[in-house]
Design a protein around this motif. Structure first.
Motif, PDB file in Angstrom:
ATOM      1  N   GLU A   1       0.816  -1.211   0.000  1.00 38.48           N
ATOM      2  CA  GLU A   1       0.000   0.000   0.000  1.00 38.48           C
ATOM      3  C   GLU A   1       0.852   1.264   0.000  1.00 38.48           C
ATOM      4  O   GLU A   1       0.353   2.355  -0.198  1.00 38.48           O
ATOM      5  CB  GLU A   1      -0.933   0.022   1.209  1.00 38.48           C
ATOM      6  CG  GLU A   1      -1.978  -1.069   1.186  1.00 38.48           C
ATOM      7  CD  GLU A   1      -2.836  -1.075   2.435  1.00 38.48           C
ATOM      8  OE1 GLU A   1      -2.737  -0.125   3.247  1.00 38.48           O
ATOM      9  OE2 GLU A   1      -3.598  -2.032   2.610  1.00 38.48           O
ATOM     10  N   ASN A   2       2.136   1.123   0.238  1.00 33.34           N
ATOM     11  CA  ASN A   2       3.037   2.266   0.301  1.00 33.34           C
ATOM     12  C   ASN A   2       4.024   2.165  -0.858  1.00 33.34           C
ATOM     13  O   ASN A   2       5.036   1.496  -0.784  1.00 33.34           O
ATOM     14  CB  ASN A   2       3.769   2.288   1.642  1.00 33.34           C
ATOM     15  CG  ASN A   2       4.508   3.578   1.857  1.00 33.34           C
ATOM     16  OD1 ASN A   2       4.920   4.235   0.910  1.00 33.34           O
ATOM     17  ND2 ASN A   2       4.690   3.942   3.110  1.00 33.34           N
ATOM     18  N   VAL A   3       3.723   2.834  -1.950  1.00 30.76           N
ATOM     19  CA  VAL A   3       4.497   2.723  -3.177  1.00 30.76           C
ATOM     20  C   VAL A   3       5.945   3.174  -2.963  1.00 30.76           C
ATOM     21  O   VAL A   3       6.882   2.544  -3.461  1.00 30.76           O
ATOM     22  CB  VAL A   3       3.832   3.540  -4.304  1.00 30.76           C
ATOM     23  CG1 VAL A   3       4.660   3.499  -5.572  1.00 30.76           C
ATOM     24  CG2 VAL A   3       2.430   3.027  -4.559  1.00 30.76           C
ATOM     25  N   LEU A   4       6.159   4.251  -2.220  1.00 35.41           N
ATOM     26  CA  LEU A   4       7.513   4.753  -1.995  1.00 35.41           C
ATOM     27  C   LEU A   4       8.369   3.725  -1.266  1.00 35.41           C
ATOM     28  O   LEU A   4       9.487   3.436  -1.677  1.00 35.41           O
ATOM     29  CB  LEU A   4       7.480   6.064  -1.213  1.00 35.41           C
ATOM     30  CG  LEU A   4       8.848   6.641  -0.838  1.00 35.41           C
ATOM     31  CD1 LEU A   4       9.659   6.944  -2.092  1.00 35.41           C
ATOM     32  CD2 LEU A   4       8.691   7.868   0.014  1.00 35.41           C
ATOM     33  N   VAL A   5       7.850   3.171  -0.189  1.00 35.65           N
ATOM     34  CA  VAL A   5       8.608   2.174   0.574  1.00 35.65           C
ATOM     35  C   VAL A   5       8.880   0.944  -0.282  1.00 35.65           C
ATOM     36  O   VAL A   5       9.969   0.376  -0.247  1.00 35.65           O
ATOM     37  CB  VAL A   5       7.861   1.792   1.872  1.00 35.65           C
ATOM     38  CG1 VAL A   5       8.509   0.601   2.537  1.00 35.65           C
ATOM     39  CG2 VAL A   5       7.825   2.973   2.814  1.00 35.65           C
TER      40      VAL A   5
ATOM     41  N   ALA B   1      12.572  -0.378  -1.088  1.00 38.49           N
ATOM     42  CA  ALA B   1      12.945  -1.744  -0.735  1.00 38.49           C
ATOM     43  C   ALA B   1      13.507  -2.474  -1.955  1.00 38.49           C
ATOM     44  O   ALA B   1      14.477  -3.226  -1.849  1.00 38.49           O
ATOM     45  CB  ALA B   1      11.746  -2.489  -0.169  1.00 38.49           C
ATOM     46  N   SER B   2      12.920  -2.235  -3.109  1.00 47.14           N
ATOM     47  CA  SER B   2      13.416  -2.850  -4.337  1.00 47.14           C
ATOM     48  C   SER B   2      14.814  -2.331  -4.676  1.00 47.14           C
ATOM     49  O   SER B   2      15.689  -3.099  -5.078  1.00 47.14           O
ATOM     50  CB  SER B   2      12.464  -2.563  -5.500  1.00 47.14           C
ATOM     51  OG  SER B   2      11.224  -3.150  -5.272  1.00 47.14           O
ATOM     52  N   LEU B   3      15.028  -1.033  -4.504  1.00 43.20           N
ATOM     53  CA  LEU B   3      16.343  -0.452  -4.770  1.00 43.20           C
ATOM     54  C   LEU B   3      17.399  -0.953  -3.798  1.00 43.20           C
ATOM     55  O   LEU B   3      18.573  -1.078  -4.149  1.00 43.20           O
ATOM     56  CB  LEU B   3      16.268   1.077  -4.703  1.00 43.20           C
ATOM     57  CG  LEU B   3      15.540   1.773  -5.841  1.00 43.20           C
ATOM     58  CD1 LEU B   3      15.409   3.263  -5.536  1.00 43.20           C
ATOM     59  CD2 LEU B   3      16.262   1.562  -7.154  1.00 43.20           C
ATOM     60  N   ALA B   4      17.000  -1.245  -2.593  1.00 40.39           N
ATOM     61  CA  ALA B   4      17.946  -1.669  -1.557  1.00 40.39           C
ATOM     62  C   ALA B   4      18.660  -2.957  -1.930  1.00 40.39           C
ATOM     63  O   ALA B   4      19.789  -3.195  -1.481  1.00 40.39           O
ATOM     64  CB  ALA B   4      17.226  -1.837  -0.226  1.00 40.39           C
ATOM     65  N   HIS B   5      18.040  -3.778  -2.743  1.00 39.96           N
ATOM     66  CA  HIS B   5      18.673  -5.026  -3.150  1.00 39.96           C
ATOM     67  C   HIS B   5      19.844  -4.798  -4.095  1.00 39.96           C
ATOM     68  O   HIS B   5      20.692  -5.662  -4.258  1.00 39.96           O
ATOM     69  CB  HIS B   5      17.646  -5.955  -3.808  1.00 39.96           C
ATOM     70  CG  HIS B   5      16.622  -6.457  -2.853  1.00 39.96           C
ATOM     71  ND1 HIS B   5      16.897  -7.422  -1.914  1.00 39.96           N
ATOM     72  CD2 HIS B   5      15.332  -6.109  -2.666  1.00 39.96           C
ATOM     73  CE1 HIS B   5      15.820  -7.658  -1.200  1.00 39.96           C
ATOM     74  NE2 HIS B   5      14.853  -6.867  -1.624  1.00 39.96           N
TER      75      HIS B   5
END
Length: 64
Positions: free
Chosen positions: A42-46, A50-54
């Motif tokens: 529900e939180n597009v930014l998070v 999270a995807s970038l963190a990988h």
């Protein structure tokens, strides 16, 4: 789980203790703070962060 860490605290040997203490320090400042749980989907930014963190090494920088 993270909300419980902030609201209830963690034991002295917990690996996230220093981060939890910094969050609690900020919350105790003279302002109104509300903590609530939001599902990741529900939180597009998070979800995006999270995807970038990988793709990157984990580096935490704290300013005081």
């Amino acid at each position: 789980m993270a909300m419980n860490f902030v609201l209830q605290g963690v034991h002295h040997g917990h690996p996230f203790r220093s981060i939890v203490e910094v969050i609690k320090w900020w919350i105790q400042k003279d302002w109104q703070v509300q903590i609530s749980h939001v599902y990741t989907d529900e939180n597009v930014l998070v979800d995006c962060l999270a995807s970038l963190a990988h793709d990157y090494d984990l580096i935490c920088i704290f300013f005081r």
